[in-house]
Design a protein around this motif. Structure first.
Motif, PDB file in Angstrom:
ATOM      1  N   GLU A 172      54.198 -24.079  27.048  1.00 16.77           N
ATOM      2  CA  GLU A 172      55.458 -24.755  27.366  1.00 16.77           C
ATOM      3  C   GLU A 172      55.917 -24.420  28.780  1.00 16.77           C
ATOM      4  O   GLU A 172      56.429 -25.291  29.497  1.00 16.77           O
ATOM      5  CB  GLU A 172      56.513 -24.340  26.351  1.00 16.77           C
ATOM      6  CG  GLU A 172      56.225 -24.824  24.942  1.00 16.77           C
ATOM      7  CD  GLU A 172      57.213 -24.292  23.927  1.00 16.77           C
ATOM      8  OE1 GLU A 172      57.400 -24.957  22.893  1.00 16.77           O
ATOM      9  OE2 GLU A 172      57.800 -23.219  24.161  1.00 16.77           O
ATOM     10  N   LEU A 173      55.721 -23.173  29.208  1.00 18.99           N
ATOM     11  CA  LEU A 173      56.055 -22.813  30.583  1.00 18.99           C
ATOM     12  C   LEU A 173      55.200 -23.600  31.574  1.00 18.99           C
ATOM     13  O   LEU A 173      55.703 -24.087  32.598  1.00 18.99           O
ATOM     14  CB  LEU A 173      55.856 -21.315  30.795  1.00 18.99           C
ATOM     15  CG  LEU A 173      56.821 -20.383  30.055  1.00 18.99           C
ATOM     16  CD1 LEU A 173      56.375 -18.936  30.222  1.00 18.99           C
ATOM     17  CD2 LEU A 173      58.239 -20.560  30.556  1.00 18.99           C
ATOM     18  N   SER A 174      53.918 -23.724  31.275  1.00 19.23           N
ATOM     19  CA  SER A 174      53.035 -24.500  32.138  1.00 19.23           C
ATOM     20  C   SER A 174      53.474 -25.961  32.205  1.00 19.23           C
ATOM     21  O   SER A 174      53.490 -26.567  33.281  1.00 19.23           O
ATOM     22  CB  SER A 174      51.593 -24.401  31.623  1.00 19.23           C
ATOM     23  OG  SER A 174      50.739 -25.259  32.341  1.00 19.23           O
ATOM     24  N   GLU A 175      53.860 -26.506  31.074  1.00 27.20           N
ATOM     25  CA  GLU A 175      54.298 -27.900  31.057  1.00 27.20           C
ATOM     26  C   GLU A 175      55.586 -28.077  31.862  1.00 27.20           C
ATOM     27  O   GLU A 175      55.746 -29.072  32.583  1.00 27.20           O
ATOM     28  CB  GLU A 175      54.512 -28.342  29.613  1.00 27.20           C
ATOM     29  CG  GLU A 175      54.759 -29.840  29.469  1.00 27.20           C
ATOM     30  CD  GLU A 175      54.869 -30.252  28.021  1.00 27.20           C
ATOM     31  OE1 GLU A 175      55.154 -31.430  27.778  1.00 27.20           O
ATOM     32  OE2 GLU A 175      54.687 -29.382  27.146  1.00 27.20           O
TER      33      GLU A 175
ATOM     34  N   ILE B  67      45.713 -20.002  37.283  1.00 25.90           N
ATOM     35  CA  ILE B  67      45.539 -21.131  38.210  1.00 25.90           C
ATOM     36  C   ILE B  67      45.602 -22.456  37.456  1.00 25.90           C
ATOM     37  O   ILE B  67      46.222 -23.423  37.913  1.00 25.90           O
ATOM     38  CB  ILE B  67      44.197 -20.982  38.962  1.00 25.90           C
ATOM     39  CG1 ILE B  67      44.221 -19.738  39.854  1.00 25.90           C
ATOM     40  CG2 ILE B  67      43.901 -22.213  39.792  1.00 25.90           C
ATOM     41  CD1 ILE B  67      42.894 -19.410  40.480  1.00 25.90           C
ATOM     42  N   THR B  68      44.967 -22.508  36.309  1.00 24.47           N
ATOM     43  CA  THR B  68      44.954 -23.751  35.529  1.00 24.47           C
ATOM     44  C   THR B  68      46.355 -24.151  35.086  1.00 24.47           C
ATOM     45  O   THR B  68      46.709 -25.335  35.117  1.00 24.47           O
ATOM     46  CB  THR B  68      44.048 -23.582  34.305  1.00 24.47           C
ATOM     47  OG1 THR B  68      42.728 -23.229  34.735  1.00 24.47           O
ATOM     48  CG2 THR B  68      43.979 -24.864  33.498  1.00 24.47           C
ATOM     49  N   ARG B  69      47.166 -23.181  34.713  1.00 23.05           N
ATOM     50  CA  ARG B  69      48.482 -23.501  34.167  1.00 23.05           C
ATOM     51  C   ARG B  69      49.522 -23.820  35.223  1.00 23.05           C
ATOM     52  O   ARG B  69      50.370 -24.693  35.018  1.00 23.05           O
ATOM     53  CB  ARG B  69      48.978 -22.321  33.321  1.00 23.05           C
ATOM     54  CG  ARG B  69      48.206 -22.102  32.036  1.00 23.05           C
ATOM     55  CD  ARG B  69      48.549 -20.747  31.431  1.00 23.05           C
ATOM     56  NE  ARG B  69      47.798 -20.495  30.204  1.00 23.05           N
ATOM     57  CZ  ARG B  69      47.640 -19.295  29.665  1.00 23.05           C
ATOM     58  NH1 ARG B  69      48.164 -18.228  30.254  1.00 23.05           N
ATOM     59  NH2 ARG B  69      46.939 -19.145  28.552  1.00 23.05           N
ATOM     60  N   PHE B  70      49.478 -23.136  36.374  1.00 21.89           N
ATOM     61  CA  PHE B  70      50.617 -23.191  37.283  1.00 21.89           C
ATOM     62  C   PHE B  70      50.273 -23.659  38.689  1.00 21.89           C
ATOM     63  O   PHE B  70      51.152 -23.643  39.550  1.00 21.89           O
ATOM     64  CB  PHE B  70      51.279 -21.810  37.362  1.00 21.89           C
ATOM     65  CG  PHE B  70      51.762 -21.302  36.041  1.00 21.89           C
ATOM     66  CD1 PHE B  70      52.880 -21.838  35.442  1.00 21.89           C
ATOM     67  CD2 PHE B  70      51.076 -20.290  35.382  1.00 21.89           C
ATOM     68  CE1 PHE B  70      53.324 -21.377  34.217  1.00 21.89           C
ATOM     69  CE2 PHE B  70      51.514 -19.815  34.154  1.00 21.89           C
ATOM     70  CZ  PHE B  70      52.643 -20.367  33.568  1.00 21.89           C
ATOM     71  N   CYS B  71      49.057 -24.060  38.943  1.00 19.24           N
ATOM     72  CA  CYS B  71      48.717 -24.563  40.270  1.00 19.24           C
ATOM     73  C   CYS B  71      49.155 -26.019  40.399  1.00 19.24           C
ATOM     74  O   CYS B  71      49.240 -26.758  39.406  1.00 19.24           O
ATOM     75  CB  CYS B  71      47.216 -24.434  40.523  1.00 19.24           C
ATOM     76  SG  CYS B  71      46.716 -24.951  42.183  1.00 19.24           S
TER      77      CYS B  71
END
Length: 534
Positions: free
Chosen positions: A214-217, A377-381
């Motif tokens: 959810e944070l990544s989204e 990197i995948t979640r927040f880049c």
């Protein structure tokens, strides 16, 4: 050099690096082979489908509850009382609506307009609102219409401990750089800073309540909407928008790094993956350049220098906070690899040469927290960096290299299963198998790298020194035994002599000084004093 042409190498078709949907962007194993754009679309579809299934399940439960209630009611009553059923169903419907609203509108409540600027709605109207796609209009309201965090705190909200604590040096530096950069953007700079600061403060208060996904989204939605805002309302060029988004990512992720990296909801899982990857790489320390068909000659000083720099860059990735900086480390590492291959082959490197060399570099470096960094990197880049460009290409190859290492087997290295298990258990090594004439007769057990050859040479010297030391110690122990035996034999001889010839000490008899002198009669007479007259 002949081994590189005779043996098959690690080949990956470039089409396998692209998105499975055929959009032309780079895919990612964490997104099931899709790019970030296609993954979000599939994720939204799956979420909407889940919502529809929840509503269908709610209707089914409601019908079953009504049927059960009707079956227990007595038939003769002329006036049935539906009020309990309606009350029960209304409560059930309200509960399901609140559950769906909580799941779907996770970020919506973050950026709703302040109560000072927007009229309060009736609670019943909020309950009747059908959940749907997030409403991001509150995020991009003008700064003068958006309540500040200070105003919200005055209304009863307490600031997060992560906001109130003293900022680190890197956080202060990132904030100063962000403000200095936005000064060159007079029109959108103020709004970008306002929205970014509000997003950071609100996310800092919500990191303990949301899951990592959810944070990544939330972060990805903020990137997308801010980028669209800059493109449409401020008429920015793609290059200028990309520069602004890079600074926004640096500011946001530097502030949120400690809260979102190895998030509490995935901390144990990420730690297990990191340890498993490190142990796997440590167990594969015996893999040589020839086994992977790596076209790199480490005996060349210039090539060896590039290899060392590549290893340093991939290790340095863990020390960076911003996803873009981590990608920059991967890019520098990849460029050093291409330079090493080009110097060795005296021609430009190909993709088939790059991936085996990258695998070899990862095996030699064993980067710390590799899986956690890839997930971060995948979640927040910024998704545009992972979808296109050299950063996305190199990152996709790194993910492929890690996946290959996890699935590495005897067939991948042209080894027999027996030799592979022997090397993995530490009972043997390719170099030792060849020198001792062991069972390994494949080309993979050929000469190793100079560093590994030096290690084996040192081991042989140590083995020789060990045998020599053992011989010296045996001689020392024999000499010590001989000395003890000699000392005991001397003591026995001395005791025997003392017993046979006891020592008698007699006191001497008193006598004149010259009594024992037999030649006194031949001495001249003593001198007499003489007197001479004047």
């Amino acid at each position: 050099m002949s081994l590189w042409t005779e043996r098959r190498g690690i080949h990956v078709d470039q089409s396998e690096l692209l998105c499975n949907k055929g959009c032309g962007y780079y895919g990612n194993a964490a997104w099931q082979g899709l790019c970030s754009k296609c993954w979000r679309e599939e994720y939204q579809k799956a979420r909407q489908k889940q919502i529809q299934e929840d509503w269908a399940f709610a209707e089914k439960l409601q019908r079953e509850e009504e049927a059960a209630y009707a079956s227990i009611q007595p038939q003769p009553q002329p006036q049935p009382q539906p009020q309990p059923s309606l009350t029960t169903f209304s409560k059930f419907e309200e509960k399901k609506t609140n559950e769906k609203t909580r799941k779907v509108t996770t970020v919506k409540k973050f950026f709703s307009p302040s109560s000072r600027t927007a009229p309060k709605k009736d609670p019943s109207e909020r309950e009747e609102k059908v959940p749907g796609v997030r409403d991001w209009r509150g995020m991009f309201t003008p700064p003068w219409e958006m309540g500040s965090p200070t105003e919200e705190n005055k209304e009863g909200k307490t600031p997060s401990p992560s906001i109130s604590r003293q900022s680190s040096i890197e956080t202060d530096r990132a904030t100063r750089d962000f403000v200095d950069f936005l000064k060159s953007l007079p029109k959108p700079g103020r709004e970008v800073h306002k929205q970014s600061r509000a997003f950071v403060e609100i996310m800092a208060n919500k990191t303990d309540e949301l899951y990592a996904g959810e944070l990544s989204e939330c972060v990805q939605d903020f990137y997308q909407n801010l980028s669209d805002r800059l493109m449409t309302h401020f008429k920015g060029s793609p290059e200028s928008v990309e520069r602004v988004m890079d600074q926004v990512e640096k500011y946001i992720m530097t502030r949120l790094y400690k809260s979102v990296f190895c998030h509490r909801t995935t901390d144990e899982e990420d730690e297990k993956k990191d340890l498993a990857t490190q142990n796997r790489i440590r167990a594969l320390h015996w893999v040589t350049i020839q086994m992977l068909c790596v076209p790199v000659d480490e005996e060349n000083p210039e090539v060896s220098d590039n290899v060392v720099k590549a290893i340093t860059d991939v290790i340095e990735m863990d020390s960076k906070r911003v996803p873009r900086d981590k990608l920059a480390c991967i890019t520098r590492c990849s460029k050093h690899i291409f330079s090493a291959i080009k110097i060795t082959k005296d021609e430009p490197a190909s993709a088939d040469d790059f991936l085996p060399t990258l695998i070899y570099i990862v095996l030699k470096a064993n980067p710390p927290r590799l899986q956690s960094n890839i997930q971060y990197i995948t979640r927040f880049c910024n998704p545009s960096r992972l979808m296109t460009g050299e950063d996305g290409y190199y990152f996709t190859n790194l993910c492929c290299a890690v996946a290959f290492i996890e699935k590495l087997d005897a067939q991948s290295l042209n080894l027999s299963p027996e030799d592979f298990e022997c090397y993995m258990s530490g009972q043997g090594s390719p170099r030792r198998s060849e020198s001792e004439g062991g069972p390994s007769t494949t080309p993979a057990a050929g000469p190793s790298s100079p560093a590994l050859a030096q290690v084996y040479q040192n081991l042989e010297l140590l083995s020789g020194l060990g045998s020599r030391q053992e011989r010296v110690m045996e001689g020392a122990r024999s000499l010590q035994s001989d000395l003890i035996s000699w000392q005991e034999s001397v003591e026995r001889d001395v005791q025997e002599i003392l017993q046979k010839y006891p020592l008698e000490i007699r006191p001497p008899a008193p006598s004149a000084i010259d009594s024992d002198n037999m030649e006194n009669d031949r001495l001249p007479p003593p001198l007499l004093p003489q007197v001479f007259a004047g």
